[in-house]
Design a protein around this motif. Structure first.
Motif, mmCIF file in Angstrom:
data_model
loop_
_atom_site.group_PDB
_atom_site.id
_atom_site.type_symbol
_atom_site.label_atom_id
_atom_site.label_comp_id
_atom_site.label_asym_id
_atom_site.label_seq_id
_atom_site.Cartn_x
_atom_site.Cartn_y
_atom_site.Cartn_z
ATOM 1 N N UNK A 102 34.122 49.495 41.084
ATOM 2 C CA UNK A 102 34.299 48.706 39.870
ATOM 3 C C UNK A 102 35.789 48.568 39.563
ATOM 4 N N UNK A 103 36.325 47.379 39.829
ATOM 5 C CA UNK A 103 37.749 47.123 39.579
ATOM 6 C C UNK A 103 37.941 46.066 38.488
ATOM 7 N N UNK A 104 36.921 45.874 37.666
ATOM 8 C CA UNK A 104 37.008 44.853 36.626
ATOM 9 C C UNK A 104 38.094 45.153 35.603
ATOM 10 N N UNK A 161 36.078 38.956 39.846
ATOM 11 C CA UNK A 161 36.329 37.810 38.972
ATOM 12 C C UNK A 161 37.408 38.093 37.939
ATOM 13 N N UNK A 162 37.562 39.357 37.539
ATOM 14 C CA UNK A 162 38.594 39.703 36.552
ATOM 15 C C UNK A 162 39.956 39.924 37.183
ATOM 16 N N UNK A 199 37.613 32.777 40.921
ATOM 17 C CA UNK A 199 38.641 33.074 39.917
ATOM 18 C C UNK A 199 39.936 33.561 40.536
ATOM 19 N N UNK A 200 39.924 33.818 41.841
ATOM 20 C CA UNK A 200 41.091 34.413 42.521
ATOM 21 C C UNK A 200 41.946 33.327 43.151
ATOM 22 N N UNK A 201 42.500 32.487 42.316
ATOM 23 C CA UNK A 201 43.229 31.310 42.802
ATOM 24 C C UNK A 201 44.571 31.655 43.434
#
Length: 472
Positions: free
Chosen positions: A204-206, A227-228, A249-251
Motif C-alpha cells: 500500500x503506497x497510496x 493512482x495516488x 494517473x501516472x502521467x
C-alpha cells in the motif's frame, strides 16, 4: 484570536456556500451536506467527501498556521466535471501533541464551499509500534532508521516521515523474507522505494504521494494501486501476480516494466512521457502505443497480440514483439531501429528496407518466403531460420558476425563477402518431399574463428555437405 476568526469565517462560508438567499439569482452549483471532518492522529486518517457539482470544479487546501506548511493533508482528485463526485481526504501521521486544522476550498462557477478538516493530536498512549509489521520494523532497526523495533517512539516517527529513500530489497541470489511493508505509509517524504525480491503479497503506497521511483518486482503481489503516486517516473512491478494495472494517473512515467504478470489489458494512453515499456509475458490481446511517441524501447513479446501499430513511434531504437500472433508488421516509419525481434509470429512478409540502422534482426519462425536485407549494411546478427526462404542474399551485409538461416528452402548460400562471420548455421531440414540441392558456402579462405553448427548431414539417404573453397 486568528484561529477563532478563521473558524468563524469557515462556518460562514460553508453556510452561505450551501444555501442562497431567496433573492440571489445565481444558481446553486455545489451541493455538499457535510463540511466538517475529523481525522485521527495515527489510524483513521482518511475520509471521503461526497458532493454534487453543476459544472467543472476545482479545489485547493489552505492551512490555518505557518507550522502546517508541510502539506500534511492530501486531497484526490483536485478537479473534476459536473455530476456526483467523491474526493478522498488523507492526512499524514500526526506525531505532535497538538491537533491541527486545514481547509479545503471547493469552487464551482462563482460558488465556493469551504470544508474544515481537523486532525487530533498524538497522545502518550499512542502505540506507534503496532502500526508496523514486525519483520519490517526489525529491518528498519537493522538499517539504523529506528532504535528499537519493539518500541517505536514519536521521535522515530518524525525521522521516518523525513526519509526520502528506502531500500529493503533482496536479490536474485539472496531473496528477502519480508511479507509485508505495513507502516510504509508513514514514510511521507519517500521518493525512492526498492522492495523487490521479497515475498510481499500486498503493498500500500497510496500515502507515499512523493514517490518518483518504485521497484517492487519479483514479489507475490496480486494488486497494486499507484493512482495516488502521480509523481512516479520509474515503475518496476514485473514478476508478480497482477491481473490489472491502472497507470492512467501516472502521467510522469518514463519507465514502466510490468512483465511476467497476468495482465489482460494495459492502457498507456495517458503516459505520453514513456520512453521505455516492458510488458512481456502477459496475456495482452491488444496494445495501443499510438500516444507514446517518445518510446525508444518497446518490449511486448510473449503475449497474444494479433496486431501492433508502431507507425507513430518514430523514436524507437528497439522493438521486441516476438512470440505473438502478428500476421503483419509495418516498421517503415521506425528508421532509428537498431534491434528488431519479431520472431515466432505469423508474418508472411517483412520489409526492413527503411531500417538501415539495424544491427540485430530476428525474424525466424515465421512464414516468410523472401527477405531483402540489402540495405541493412550495419547488420551484425541475422536470424531468419525456420521460414520458407528459397534464396538469401547477404552480400551487402559485410558486418555480419552471426547468421542463422537453417530450416528454409535454400538451394545455395554465398557468404564470400561475409569475412567477419564467426557463427553460421545454414543446414536445411525441408521435411517430407524431394531432396534439396546441397547448400554451398563460399569463402576466399575459411576463417579460423568460424563456428559452423553442422558441415554435413544425411537426408533422404544422401549426404549433404558444406564445401569451403575459394570462389572462382
Amino acid at each position: 484570536m486568528k484561529r477563532f476568526y478563521l473558524l468563524a469565517l469557515a462556518a460562514t462560508l460553508a453556510f452561505t456556500g450551501c444555501k442562497k438567499d431567496d433573492g440571489d439569482p445565481r444558481p446553486e452549483n455545489l451541493t455538499i451536506e457535510k463540511t466538517e471532518y475529523a481525522l485521527d492522529a495515527v489510524e483513521e486518517r482518511t475520509a471521503t467527501v461526497a458532493f454534487t457539482a453543476a459544472a467543472d470544479w476545482t479545489l485547493s487546501v489552505v492551512y490555518d498556521d505557518a507550522e502546517s506548511s508541510a502539506d500534511w493533508l492530501s486531497v484526490t482528485p483536485m478537479s473534476g466535471t459536473a455530476g456526483e463526485q467523491t474526493v478522498e481526504l488523507s492526512a499524514a501521521c500526526n506525531t505532535h501533541t497538538a491537533s491541527r486544522t486545514a481547509f479545503v476550498d471547493v469552487v464551482c462557477g462563482e460558488q465556493q464551499v469551504r470544508l474544515t478538516v481537523t486532525q487530533t493530536a498524538a497522545s502518550d498512549a499512542t502505540d506507534f509500534t503496532a502500526q508496523f509489521d514486525e519483520a519490517f520494523a526489525k529491518e528498519l532497526q537493522k538499517q539504523g532508521i529506528i532504535a528499537d523495533a519493539d518500541n517505536i517512539t514519536p521521535e522515530d516517527m518524525e525521522k521516518i516521515a523525513a526519509i526520502t529513500s528506502l531500500d529493503v530489497a533482496g536479490s536474485y541470489d539472496n531473496p528477502g523474507t519480508l511479507t509485508s511493508l505495513r507502516g510504509i505509509e508513514y514514510f511521507e517524504s519517500l521518493t525512492f522505494l526498492k522492495c523487490d525480491f521479497n515475498q510481499l503479497t500486498s503493498l500500500d503506497v497510496r500515502a507515499n504521494t512523493a514517490l518518483t521511483e518504485l521497484y517492487c518486482h519479483e514479489n507475490q503481489l496480486t494488486s497494486l494501486d499507484v493512482r495516488a503516486n502521480t509523481a512516479l517516473t520509474y515503475l518496476y512491478c514485473g514478476s508478480n501476480q497482477l491481473t490489472s494495472l491502472d497507470v492512467s494517473a501516472n502521467t510522469a512515467l518514463t519507465y514502466l516494466s510490468c512483465s511476467s504478470n497476468s495482465l489482460t489489458t494495459l492502457d498507456i494512453s495517458a503516459n505520453t512521457a514513456l520512453t521505455f515499456l516492458m510488458c512481456e509475458s502477459n496475456q495482452l490481446t491488444e496494445l495501443n502505443v499510438s500516444a507514446n511517441t517518445a518510446l525508444t524501447q518497446l518490449l511486448c513479446g510473449s503475449n497474444q497480440l494479433t496486431s501492433l501499430d508502431v507507425s507513430r513511434n518514430t523514436a524507437l531504437t528497439g522493438l521486441w514483439c516476438y512470440d505473438n500472433q502478428l500476421t503483419t508488421l509495418d516498421v517503415s516509419a521506425n528508421t532509428a531501429l537498431t534491434y528488431l525481434y519479431c520472431h515466432s509470429n505469423q508474418l508472411t512478409t517483412l520489409d526492413v528496407s527503411a531500417n538501415t540502422a539495424l544491427t540485430y534482426l530476428r525474424c525466424d519462425s515465421n512464414q516468410l518466403t523472401s527477405l531483402d536485407v540489402s540495405r541493412n549494411t550495419a547488420l551484425t546478427h541475422l536470424s531468419c531460420d525456420s521460414n520458407q526462404l528459397e534464396s538469401l542474399d547477404v552480400s551487402a551485409n559485410t558486418a555480419l558476425t552471426q547468421l542463422w538461416c537453417y530450416d528454409n528452402q535454400l538451394t545455395s548460400l554465398d557468404v564470400s563477402a561475409n569475412t567477419k562471420l564467426v557463427t553460421l548455421s545454414c543446414d536445411n531440414n525441408p521435411g517430407d518431399g524431394e531432396s534439396k540441392f546441397p547448400i554451398t558456402a563460399w569463402f576466399d579462405t575459411k576463417p579460423e574463428n568460424l563456428t559452423v553448427s553442422q558441415t554435413s548431414w544425411t537426408y533422404g539417404g544422401k549426404t549433404i555437405t558444406i564445401d569451403f573453397r575459394k570462389a572462382e
